[in-house]
Design a protein around this motif. Sequence first.
Motif, PDB file in Angstrom:
ATOM      1  N   SER A  21       0.846  -1.190   0.000  1.00 48.73           N
ATOM      2  CA  SER A  21       0.000   0.000   0.000  1.00 48.73           C
ATOM      3  C   SER A  21       0.879   1.236   0.000  1.00 48.73           C
ATOM      4  CB  SER A  21      -0.898   0.030   1.240  1.00 48.73           C
ATOM      5  OG  SER A  21      -1.739  -1.098   1.289  1.00 48.73           O
ATOM      6  N   CYS A  22       0.354   2.306  -0.575  1.00 50.30           N
ATOM      7  CA  CYS A  22       1.079   3.571  -0.588  1.00 50.30           C
ATOM      8  C   CYS A  22       0.073   4.695  -0.393  1.00 50.30           C
ATOM      9  CB  CYS A  22       1.828   3.749  -1.902  1.00 50.30           C
ATOM     10  SG  CYS A  22       2.586   5.368  -2.124  1.00 50.30           S
ATOM     11  N   ALA A  23       0.330   5.528   0.606  1.00 51.88           N
ATOM     12  CA  ALA A  23      -0.561   6.646   0.902  1.00 51.88           C
ATOM     13  C   ALA A  23       0.128   7.961   0.582  1.00 51.88           C
ATOM     14  CB  ALA A  23      -0.969   6.613   2.373  1.00 51.88           C
ATOM     15  N   ALA A  24      -0.556   8.806  -0.159  1.00 51.70           N
ATOM     16  CA  ALA A  24      -0.044  10.135  -0.477  1.00 51.70           C
ATOM     17  C   ALA A  24      -0.708  11.155   0.428  1.00 51.70           C
ATOM     18  CB  ALA A  24      -0.321  10.468  -1.935  1.00 51.70           C
ATOM     19  N   SER A  25       0.101  12.078   0.952  1.00 53.90           N
ATOM     20  CA  SER A  25      -0.446  13.109   1.834  1.00 53.90           C
ATOM     21  C   SER A  25       0.144  14.469   1.482  1.00 53.90           C
ATOM     22  CB  SER A  25      -0.157  12.778   3.300  1.00 53.90           C
ATOM     23  OG  SER A  25       1.242  12.744   3.535  1.00 53.90           O
ATOM     24  N   GLY A  26      -0.551  15.519   1.906  1.00 53.02           N
ATOM     25  CA  GLY A  26      -0.131  16.873   1.604  1.00 53.02           C
ATOM     26  C   GLY A  26      -1.241  17.583   0.847  1.00 53.02           C
ATOM     27  N   ILE A  27      -0.900  18.731   0.268  1.00 50.53           N
ATOM     28  CA  ILE A  27      -1.871  19.471  -0.533  1.00 50.53           C
ATOM     29  C   ILE A  27      -1.873  18.861  -1.931  1.00 50.53           C
ATOM     30  CG2 ILE A  27      -2.545  21.696  -1.440  1.00 50.53           C
ATOM     31  CD1 ILE A  27      -2.683  21.471   1.604  1.00 50.53           C
ATOM     32  N   ILE A  28      -2.951  18.178  -2.262  1.00 47.70           N
ATOM     33  CA  ILE A  28      -3.031  17.459  -3.540  1.00 47.70           C
ATOM     34  C   ILE A  28      -4.299  17.877  -4.264  1.00 47.70           C
ATOM     35  CG2 ILE A  28      -3.190  15.208  -4.650  1.00 47.70           C
ATOM     36  CD1 ILE A  28      -1.740  14.040  -2.186  1.00 47.70           C
ATOM     37  N   PHE A  29      -4.149  18.425  -5.444  1.00 49.15           N
ATOM     38  CA  PHE A  29      -5.308  18.773  -6.258  1.00 49.15           C
ATOM     39  C   PHE A  29      -5.710  17.599  -7.130  1.00 49.15           C
ATOM     40  CE2 PHE A  29      -5.127  22.567  -4.293  1.00 49.15           C
ATOM     41  CZ  PHE A  29      -4.276  23.529  -4.765  1.00 49.15           C
ATOM     42  N   ASN A  30      -4.738  16.941  -7.697  1.00 49.33           N
ATOM     43  CA  ASN A  30      -5.016  15.703  -8.411  1.00 49.33           C
ATOM     44  C   ASN A  30      -3.720  14.914  -8.578  1.00 49.33           C
ATOM     45  OD1 ASN A  30      -3.744  16.167 -11.154  1.00 49.33           O
ATOM     46  ND2 ASN A  30      -5.120  17.916 -11.079  1.00 49.33           N
TER      47      ASN A  30
END
Length: 118
Positions: A21-30
Amino acid sequence: QVQLVESGGGLVQAGGSLRLSCAASGIIFNINRMAWYRQAPEKQRELVAVITSGDSTNYADSVKGRFTISRDNAKNMVYLQMNSLKPEDTAVYYCNARGLSYISFDSWGQGTQVTVSS
């Protein structure tokens, strides 16, 4: 800054399965593209699987039919289901994501070790 954190690696016998699994975090618009790469000792990093925002997928020939990449756009996560694992799949697996924050980003995770014993 977009950060990626992988999980799910470990030690498994040949023929077994693992799910990364991989989770992306932060300010993400797309996120346009998410992918898994791997790097075995003394080898170059190679693309394992990629999935686009439209759910188009592509796989390395060596994993076709055994690995499946999927994503959860609502959670900004990507997964790699690995079945019928072989000793040659042993490597550090890295998550990669490309998309748009306040600026475009191309981020990498720290990697997770997958070891397949024979």
